[in-house]
Design a protein around this motif. Structure first.
Motif, PDB file in Angstrom:
ATOM      1  N   LEU A 255       0.801  -1.228   0.000  1.00 52.07           N
ATOM      2  CA  LEU A 255       0.000   0.000   0.000  1.00 52.07           C
ATOM      3  C   LEU A 255       0.833   1.277   0.000  1.00 52.07           C
ATOM      4  O   LEU A 255       0.393   2.304  -0.493  1.00 52.07           O
ATOM      5  CB  LEU A 255      -0.910   0.015   1.230  1.00 52.07           C
ATOM      6  CG  LEU A 255      -2.332  -0.467   1.015  1.00 52.07           C
ATOM      7  CD1 LEU A 255      -3.114  -0.331   2.298  1.00 52.07           C
ATOM      8  CD2 LEU A 255      -3.006   0.311  -0.094  1.00 52.07           C
ATOM      9  N   VAL A 258       1.297   2.913  -3.168  1.00 57.94           N
ATOM     10  CA  VAL A 258      -0.032   3.215  -3.719  1.00 57.94           C
ATOM     11  C   VAL A 258      -0.584   4.494  -3.101  1.00 57.94           C
ATOM     12  O   VAL A 258      -1.163   5.344  -3.778  1.00 57.94           O
ATOM     13  CB  VAL A 258      -0.990   2.026  -3.497  1.00 57.94           C
ATOM     14  CG1 VAL A 258      -2.382   2.377  -3.977  1.00 57.94           C
ATOM     15  CG2 VAL A 258      -0.476   0.793  -4.207  1.00 57.94           C
ATOM     16  N   VAL A 259      -0.359   4.635  -1.783  1.00 59.37           N
ATOM     17  CA  VAL A 259      -0.819   5.846  -1.101  1.00 59.37           C
ATOM     18  C   VAL A 259      -0.166   7.074  -1.738  1.00 59.37           C
ATOM     19  O   VAL A 259      -0.811   8.097  -1.977  1.00 59.37           O
ATOM     20  CB  VAL A 259      -0.495   5.775   0.403  1.00 59.37           C
ATOM     21  CG1 VAL A 259      -0.723   7.121   1.058  1.00 59.37           C
ATOM     22  CG2 VAL A 259      -1.348   4.723   1.064  1.00 59.37           C
ATOM     23  N   VAL A 262      -1.906   7.780  -4.966  1.00 58.26           N
ATOM     24  CA  VAL A 262      -3.224   8.376  -4.757  1.00 58.26           C
ATOM     25  C   VAL A 262      -3.070   9.854  -4.412  1.00 58.26           C
ATOM     26  O   VAL A 262      -3.766  10.719  -4.942  1.00 58.26           O
ATOM     27  CB  VAL A 262      -3.999   7.636  -3.646  1.00 58.26           C
ATOM     28  CG1 VAL A 262      -5.254   8.401  -3.260  1.00 58.26           C
ATOM     29  CG2 VAL A 262      -4.365   6.247  -4.128  1.00 58.26           C
ATOM     30  N   LEU A 318      -0.918  14.764   4.419  1.00 60.42           N
ATOM     31  CA  LEU A 318      -1.629  13.560   4.853  1.00 60.42           C
ATOM     32  C   LEU A 318      -0.943  12.294   4.342  1.00 60.42           C
ATOM     33  O   LEU A 318      -0.865  11.296   5.056  1.00 60.42           O
ATOM     34  CB  LEU A 318      -3.078  13.607   4.361  1.00 60.42           C
ATOM     35  CG  LEU A 318      -3.955  14.531   5.205  1.00 60.42           C
ATOM     36  CD1 LEU A 318      -5.271  14.808   4.512  1.00 60.42           C
ATOM     37  CD2 LEU A 318      -4.208  13.899   6.574  1.00 60.42           C
ATOM     38  N   VAL A 319      -0.436  12.368   3.131  1.00 61.05           N
ATOM     39  CA  VAL A 319       0.288  11.215   2.589  1.00 61.05           C
ATOM     40  C   VAL A 319       1.499  10.914   3.465  1.00 61.05           C
ATOM     41  O   VAL A 319       1.738   9.769   3.874  1.00 61.05           O
ATOM     42  CB  VAL A 319       0.721  11.488   1.129  1.00 61.05           C
ATOM     43  CG1 VAL A 319       1.727  10.443   0.672  1.00 61.05           C
ATOM     44  CG2 VAL A 319      -0.491  11.496   0.215  1.00 61.05           C
ATOM     45  N   LEU A 326       1.317   3.426   8.182  1.00 54.03           N
ATOM     46  CA  LEU A 326       1.388   2.184   7.409  1.00 54.03           C
ATOM     47  C   LEU A 326       2.686   1.434   7.652  1.00 54.03           C
ATOM     48  O   LEU A 326       2.741   0.229   7.582  1.00 54.03           O
ATOM     49  CB  LEU A 326       1.268   2.504   5.907  1.00 54.03           C
ATOM     50  CG  LEU A 326      -0.121   2.893   5.419  1.00 54.03           C
ATOM     51  CD1 LEU A 326      -0.047   3.472   4.022  1.00 54.03           C
ATOM     52  CD2 LEU A 326      -1.056   1.683   5.440  1.00 54.03           C
TER      53      LEU A 326
ATOM     54  N   SER B  10      -6.859   0.342   5.974  1.00 54.50           N
ATOM     55  CA  SER B  10      -5.945   0.948   5.012  1.00 54.50           C
ATOM     56  C   SER B  10      -6.706   1.486   3.817  1.00 54.50           C
ATOM     57  O   SER B  10      -6.474   2.591   3.349  1.00 54.50           O
ATOM     58  CB  SER B  10      -4.932  -0.080   4.514  1.00 54.50           C
ATOM     59  OG  SER B  10      -4.379  -0.745   5.618  1.00 54.50           O
ATOM     60  N   LEU B  14      -7.121   5.347   2.439  1.00 55.33           N
ATOM     61  CA  LEU B  14      -6.916   5.809   1.066  1.00 55.33           C
ATOM     62  C   LEU B  14      -8.054   6.701   0.622  1.00 55.33           C
ATOM     63  O   LEU B  14      -7.850   7.798   0.112  1.00 55.33           O
ATOM     64  CB  LEU B  14      -6.838   4.599   0.128  1.00 55.33           C
ATOM     65  CG  LEU B  14      -5.478   3.963  -0.001  1.00 55.33           C
ATOM     66  CD1 LEU B  14      -5.596   2.705  -0.841  1.00 55.33           C
ATOM     67  CD2 LEU B  14      -4.515   4.933  -0.640  1.00 55.33           C
ATOM     68  N   LEU B  17      -8.282   9.882   2.615  1.00 49.63           N
ATOM     69  CA  LEU B  17      -7.193  10.827   2.369  1.00 49.63           C
ATOM     70  C   LEU B  17      -7.687  12.008   1.564  1.00 49.63           C
ATOM     71  O   LEU B  17      -7.517  13.160   1.923  1.00 49.63           O
ATOM     72  CB  LEU B  17      -6.118  10.135   1.533  1.00 49.63           C
ATOM     73  CG  LEU B  17      -4.818   9.794   2.213  1.00 49.63           C
ATOM     74  CD1 LEU B  17      -3.855   9.203   1.211  1.00 49.63           C
ATOM     75  CD2 LEU B  17      -4.247  11.011   2.874  1.00 49.63           C
ATOM     76  N   VAL B  18      -8.284  11.616   0.473  1.00 52.75           N
ATOM     77  CA  VAL B  18      -8.775  12.634  -0.440  1.00 52.75           C
ATOM     78  C   VAL B  18      -9.868  13.436   0.252  1.00 52.75           C
ATOM     79  O   VAL B  18      -9.877  14.662   0.237  1.00 52.75           O
ATOM     80  CB  VAL B  18      -9.337  11.962  -1.705  1.00 52.75           C
ATOM     81  CG1 VAL B  18      -9.625  13.000  -2.752  1.00 52.75           C
ATOM     82  CG2 VAL B  18      -8.367  10.929  -2.224  1.00 52.75           C
TER      83      VAL B  18
END
Lengths: 333, 571
Positions: A255, A258-259, A262, A318-319, A326, B10, B14, B17-18
């Motif tokens: 993930l 991937v995060v 995104v 935030l990422v 994670l 998780s 995701l 997040l947005v």
């Protein structure tokens, strides 16, 4: 951790100042709103009057200072073209774009991640090749062309979805947040919900294509990496069924990249929203800002860019924070 | 189980997040507002209305490429705004359907004094504004003073009342101002006093910009008047019902209208910025009409002509697109150079290549449908050999032809040039034939393109630009350009260049002050002849712009200035 967040938040100010000042300087260097206001044939006297009234003759720094001073007092100004307070336009257009971006990201995650997992766990299979090929087409497809094709096929030929707009004009909806889907759920308005969902489908599909492709590719390659690791072999060796190996052991570790994707794609969603909103006549921020740039409608451009910059900063933050959650090995110092 | 939960979490992260990023509504939107509170007018915040769509035959859906700016006629110049304004507001006069002949509207009759300086208008009895206040002499005087007097409490500044400045040549106190005063004679009679005769006055008063708003509404709404946070209030056959910015504007029939009420119950103006998407929406039957300003290309037009569900309604051509010759550049001051360019351009070839169905070659700066057009002028024939000879003559006279001729070509379509880039390339190729090396430049539209041309005559040698008529009078085509110094045509804005052609300028100034129609007509014909003989610039095209409509739309009267929807019947 908290220190890290505070430090990052403090960085917001120089970024905002840099972004707004650069936009302002670049726009001013390439023209001003006089022609957009005065039309095809304006006399130099009229142009001078407009400039004086809008204070466009003052030095750049004075004009910028005025903008910052007003902003600090909470005054976002009025749009030059519509004379409406920028704030009231923002309240209308911002939720429209957010609604579209969320719907697109939702679709992208919903489709991209499972496809990526499948392709990654069945490396070199038919489904893997199909996904890779599809993703290649997805990232290379111009949104403009794709949008028109979707309109032509699903709007005109099959007549499944309406072509343009945000909600049927025959629908009554009490707006609260201006997120039409949310508003229709809050007020329990089923016809409005159905209409809003029908209208958002095509633009969300168009907008979701590129992020779906990116997410699928990233999930796939992360899965391939992780499935080749020793601890996966251990998991398999102890007799765990493959489904559990993939979903429990591999996926969470896959993930992390991937995060990141995104997060980054949220940025490109906002950029893509400009085109999508134009084709599908979606009344959102992207179109609002582009129109304002063309007309050199400075108050709107400034606030629009500011909002976009804040979104970018927030998403990136935030990422970064989610990394630590994670992957506990990530430290913020 | 815990692991499953983690995976689920998780995924949720995701997605959120947005959401979270977006949820942090930036400080900007929450900042305390110092602006006036939004009036609770039914404009933006009102719930969606019951306006029926598609199946209900009494709502007409008309698509435009952009939303209206405001609905205050006094400050608007964009076609998208004026289109809506036309149906809400009324003025003293209006244009006869299908033409630009002024007819009575809120004035029932009028008289002008011998010298043409005093105009008395008798107002229509029994007319009320949408807010119920009466239309009378006080309302007329209030509106004129608001437009004319920059010290009026509700005047928004000279930079806003642009069309007043254009048409009345200045504000109260300025020496050129056409208006010298406005008086209330009695409750239903007003008198306009002019500083000089103005033969196009009745036409000008028919323009949207000089239509009346309710004084009570203006006083009550102040700066918000007729913005999306306010409400336009006038006397017309339709009134505003709902305005969702950048999405749609819905007008509803004014049931208290003094005149014949429209058959349509509602008009909804939908904003569809992309012209291909708008055309698809028309094909799909989601909209009933598509504005002429969408400027369909030849392919789309052919498709529309072939579609049994769509009708193509051509509006009388009321525009001119021209190739400007900038005499601030010394080489263009030579008439032989200008004659060379005039002969080098193949207008018929351009028409055939670009818009064969809806354009015609222009030989004058006004459309042929408008009086004052000089039938006897013969255009310069396309003749590259002759053109090259003229150019050689000019060179023999010592003219220095620049190595690179800068040619401004707009990057975006205009109603008078639906395909400016292709047009620019054709002209570039035609001028290359006579040995001119033309370099196309396309700065952004509208600025810096227009600012360069109209303020700084040093930038372009030649350029594309055009004009659409406002008040249906030849003055509005010719005097706009040729009544005095103009940076486009003759000076560089900093003292360089040449003086404007004073003979033409004087003729045009005299023509607008002339009260005898036949004499006026002759004067404009003469002016057109002089403009042609002296090749001040090269008129290129008149575009006949089409409004596209579904085949069940009836009663549309194609008109030169505005797409009038009032009399439409939807079957």
């Amino acid at each position: 951790m908290i220190q890290y967040v505070i430090r990052r938040l403090l960085l917001v100010f120089p970024v905002i100042i840099g972004v707004t000042f650069l936009t302002f300087a670049m726009l001013l260097a390439t023209g001003d709103p006089t022609s957009a206001m005065a039309g095809e044939h304006a006399s130099p006297a009229l142009r001078a009057a407009i400039r004086e009234e809008l204070g466009l003759d003052d030095p750049l720094l004075v004009q910028y200072g005025r903008f910052v001073w007003r902003l600090l007092q909470g005054d976002l100004g009025r749009s030059i073209m519509t004379r409406s307070p920028v704030q009231s336009e923002l309240k209308l257009f911002f939720p429209a774009t957010i609604e579209l971006a969320l719907a697109a990201m939702f679709l992208a995650i919903l489709v991209g991640i499972p496809l990526g997992i499948l392709a990654g766990s069945r490396h070199n299979s038919f489904i893997d090749l199909g996904t890779t090929f599809g993703a290649l087409i997805g990232v290379s497809m111009p949104i403009f062309w794709l949008g028109l094709m979707l309109l032509w096929l699903f709007g005109l030929k099959l007549n499944w979805f309406p072509t343009t707009g945000r909600i049927g004009a025959d629908v009554q909806l009490q707006t609260i947040t201006n997120l039409y889907i949310v508003d229709s759920i809050i007020t329990g308005n089923i016809p409005a919900l159905t209409s809003a969902l029908r209208y958002i489908t095509l633009p969300a599909l168009a907008l979701a294509t590129i992020p779906t492709a990116f997410i699928a590719r990233m999930t796939r390659s992360a899965m391939i990496d992780i499935l080749g690791m020793d601890y996966i072999r251990t998991a398999r060796a102890k007799g765990l069924v493959e489904r559990l190996v993939v979903t429990k052991h591999a996926f969470k570790n896959a993930l992390l990249p991937v995060v990141t994707v995104v997060g980054l794609q949220t940025g490109s969603l906002l950029a893509g929203a400009i085109l999508t909103e134009t084709i599908f006549a979606w009344p959102g921020m992207g179109r609002w800002i582009v129109n304002a740039i063309v007309a050199r409608n400075f108050p709107v451009v400034q606030i629009g860019v500011l909002v976009f910059a804040l979104i970018f900063i927030a998403v990136n933050l935030l990422v970064d924070i989610s990394y630590g959650w994670l992957d506990p090995r990530v430290r913020y110092d | 189980m815990k692991r499953n939960l983690n995976v689920l979490l998780s995924l949720l992260v995701l997605a959120s997040l947005v959401l979270a990023a977006c949820g942090t509504t930036p400080a900007a939107t929450q900042a305390p507002a110092t602006q006036a509170p939004m009036t609770e007018a039914p404009a933006t915040e009102a719930p969606m209305t019951e306006a029926p769509v598609g199946t209900d035959t009494s709502t007409l859906i008309f698509a435009q490429a952009a939303d209206a700016g405001t609905l205050d006629p006094a400050i608007e110049s964009s076609a998208n705004s004026l289109q809506v304004i036309y149906h809400i507001y009324e003025g003293l006069t209006d244009f006869e359907p299908g033409s630009t002949t002024p007819i009575p509207r809120l004035a029932t009759s009028w008289e002008a004094s011998e010298d043409g300086l005093e105009w008395t208008f008798h107002l229509r009895e029994g007319v009320t504004f949408h807010d119920g206040t009466p239309f009378n002499a006080d309302a007329v005087v209030f509106n004129f003073e608001r437009w004319w007097d920059t010290d009026h409490p509700y005047n928004l500044g000279a930079d806003q009342f642009i069309y007043w400045d254009y048409m009345f040549q200045g504000f109260k106190g300025s020496e050129n101002s056409v208006l010298a005063g406005i008086e209330k004679v009695d409750d239903m009679t007003v008198k306009l006093i002019l500083s000089k005769p103005n033969a196009s006055l009745l036409n000008t008063l028919a323009m949207e910009n000089f239509r009346f708003a309710s004084p009570a509404a203006i006083e009550e709404q102040g700066e918000d008047y007729a913005t999306a946070s306010g409400m336009p209030v006038a006397t017309g056959p339709f009134k505003l019902e709902e305005w969702v910015k950048e999405d749609h504007i819905t007008l509803v029939r004014n049931e208290d209208y003094w005149g014949e009420k429209p058959t349509l119950e509602r008009i909804t103006y939908r904003v569809i910025p992309d012209s291909s998407a708008a055309f698809l929406a028309l094909q799909a039957g989601e909209i009933d009409m598509l504005t002429e300003w969408a400027s369909p290309g030849p392919d789309q037009l052919a498709q529309a002509e072939a579609d049994p569900n769509i009708q193509v309604l051509y509006n009388p051509s009321f525009n001119v697109g021209y190739l400007g010759l900038n005499q601030a550049k010394e080489w263009l001051q030579n008439i032989n150079v200008r004659l060379a360019i005039a002969h080098a351009i193949d207008k018929e070839g351009i028409v055939a290549a670009l818009n064969p169905d809806n354009s015609e070659a222009a030989k004058e700066f006004q459309p042929p449908s408008l009086w004052g057009f000089n039938e006897s002028i013969e255009d310069y024939p396309y003749d590259p050999t002759l053109a090259a000879e003229y150019l050689q003559t000019a060179i023999g006279e010592g003219v220095q032809i620049p190595d690179s001729v800068i040619f401004y070509v707009m990057p975006t379509p205009r109603i008078y040039f639906p395909q400016p880039q292709q047009l620019g390339e054709l002209i570039q190729a035609q001028l290359a034939e006579i040995g001119l090396n033309v370099e196309i430049q396309s700065p952004a539209w509208p600025d810096p393109y227009l600012a360069d041309l109209q303020e700084d005559g040093t930038k372009a040698d030649i350029f594309l630009l055009g004009w659409g008529g406002d008040n249906g009078d030849p003055d509005n085509f010719l005097c706009v350009f040729f009544c005095g110094a103009d940076t486009q045509f003759n000076n560089d804005g900093a003292g360089g260049g040449v003086a404007p052609d004073e003979e033409i300028a004087q003729l045009l100034r005299d023509a607008v002050a002339e009260t005898d129609f036949d004499t006026r007509q002759t004067m404009y014909e003469q002016a057109n002849q002089l403009l042609h003989d002296r090749v001040i610039s090269v008129p290129l095209l008149h575009i006949t712009a089409p409004t596209l409509a579904r085949s069940n739309i009836e009663g549309y009267v194609p008109s030169p200035v505005r797409e009038v929807l009032t009399y439409i019947v939807k079957k």
